[in-house]
Design a protein around this motif. Sequence first.
Motif, PDB file in Angstrom:
ATOM      1  N   PHE A  59       6.494  36.859  45.638  1.00  0.00           N
ATOM      2  CA  PHE A  59       7.934  36.845  45.857  1.00  0.00           C
ATOM      3  C   PHE A  59       8.324  36.421  47.273  1.00  0.00           C
ATOM      4  CE2 PHE A  59       6.706  40.271  42.937  1.00  0.00           C
ATOM      5  CZ  PHE A  59       7.280  39.796  41.769  1.00  0.00           C
ATOM      6  N   LYS A  60       7.362  36.265  48.155  1.00  0.00           N
ATOM      7  CA  LYS A  60       7.653  35.980  49.557  1.00  0.00           C
ATOM      8  C   LYS A  60       8.378  34.649  49.735  1.00  0.00           C
ATOM      9  CE  LYS A  60       4.168  38.781  51.842  1.00  0.00           C
ATOM     10  NZ  LYS A  60       2.961  38.800  52.668  1.00  0.00           N
ATOM     11  N   GLU A  61       7.992  33.645  48.985  1.00  0.00           N
ATOM     12  CA  GLU A  61       8.636  32.338  49.109  1.00  0.00           C
ATOM     13  C   GLU A  61      10.119  32.428  48.750  1.00  0.00           C
ATOM     14  OE1 GLU A  61       8.144  28.028  47.041  1.00  0.00           O
ATOM     15  OE2 GLU A  61       6.301  29.100  47.565  1.00  0.00           O
ATOM     16  N   GLU A  62      10.403  33.171  47.707  1.00  0.00           N
ATOM     17  CA  GLU A  62      11.789  33.355  47.276  1.00  0.00           C
ATOM     18  C   GLU A  62      12.601  34.117  48.328  1.00  0.00           C
ATOM     19  OE1 GLU A  62      13.995  34.751  43.166  1.00  0.00           O
ATOM     20  OE2 GLU A  62      11.897  35.262  43.494  1.00  0.00           O
ATOM     21  N   ILE A  63      12.010  35.161  48.881  1.00  0.00           N
ATOM     22  CA  ILE A  63      12.682  35.943  49.919  1.00  0.00           C
ATOM     23  C   ILE A  63      12.942  35.077  51.147  1.00  0.00           C
ATOM     24  CG2 ILE A  63      12.423  37.886  51.519  1.00  0.00           C
ATOM     25  CD1 ILE A  63      10.771  39.280  49.312  1.00  0.00           C
ATOM     26  N   CYS A  65      13.328  31.904  51.283  1.00  0.00           N
ATOM     27  CA  CYS A  65      14.397  30.958  50.952  1.00  0.00           C
ATOM     28  C   CYS A  65      15.765  31.624  51.122  1.00  0.00           C
ATOM     29  CB  CYS A  65      14.209  30.446  49.532  1.00  0.00           C
ATOM     30  SG  CYS A  65      15.451  29.263  49.020  1.00  0.00           S
ATOM     31  N   TRP A  66      15.909  32.841  50.609  1.00  0.00           N
ATOM     32  CA  TRP A  66      17.171  33.574  50.737  1.00  0.00           C
ATOM     33  C   TRP A  66      17.511  33.822  52.209  1.00  0.00           C
ATOM     34  CZ3 TRP A  66      15.794  37.807  46.645  1.00  0.00           C
ATOM     35  CH2 TRP A  66      15.920  37.265  45.361  1.00  0.00           C
ATOM     36  N   ARG A  87      18.047  42.620  44.247  1.00  0.00           N
ATOM     37  CA  ARG A  87      18.123  41.289  43.641  1.00  0.00           C
ATOM     38  C   ARG A  87      16.793  40.902  42.994  1.00  0.00           C
ATOM     39  NH1 ARG A  87      20.390  35.898  46.790  1.00  0.00           N
ATOM     40  NH2 ARG A  87      20.208  34.515  45.010  1.00  0.00           N
ATOM     41  N   LEU A  88      15.685  41.240  43.633  1.00  0.00           N
ATOM     42  CA  LEU A  88      14.367  40.975  43.053  1.00  0.00           C
ATOM     43  C   LEU A  88      14.141  41.810  41.798  1.00  0.00           C
ATOM     44  CD1 LEU A  88      12.228  40.760  46.299  1.00  0.00           C
ATOM     45  CD2 LEU A  88      12.640  38.901  44.687  1.00  0.00           C
ATOM     46  N   LYS A  91      16.245  40.211  38.997  1.00  0.00           N
ATOM     47  CA  LYS A  91      15.757  38.900  38.580  1.00  0.00           C
ATOM     48  C   LYS A  91      14.422  38.980  37.842  1.00  0.00           C
ATOM     49  CE  LYS A  91      15.007  34.241  40.218  1.00  0.00           C
ATOM     50  NZ  LYS A  91      15.095  33.331  41.344  1.00  0.00           N
ATOM     51  N   HIS A  92      13.511  39.814  38.312  1.00  0.00           N
ATOM     52  CA  HIS A  92      12.155  39.836  37.769  1.00  0.00           C
ATOM     53  C   HIS A  92      11.872  41.032  36.861  1.00  0.00           C
ATOM     54  CE1 HIS A  92      10.984  36.386  40.167  1.00  0.00           C
ATOM     55  NE2 HIS A  92      11.604  36.954  41.196  1.00  0.00           N
TER      56      HIS A  92
END
Length: 113
Positions: A59-63, A65-66, A87-88, A91-92
Amino acid sequence: MAKINSIRSKYFNEGKRIVEIARETETDVKTVKKYILKDDFNTQPPQAKKAVKSKLDPFKEEIDCWLEQDKLERRKQRHTALRVFKRLQEKHGDSFDCSYRLVATYILSSRKV
């Protein structure tokens, strides 16, 4: 090393007690005992630690990006650690099994850099 050899010599060759050696050399009794009991004084290089994967890695890449998008927003509109965590979760769903503390620590470290 000379002090160690002296301590070992006094104990093994002269037969002195540990307390006597400690007084003569002005060294702590525990240190004298350590020098007497240890045979090999060559230190081994520390073993390289294996990188442990974190639960948060997927999930680090998504975080990140945010958080990058947040830099363009006003301060009051940016994600908090709690908002990122929720939010994670939304979403997941069940596939996201990280704790809030893990997310908050990661966000804190990424903002410092």
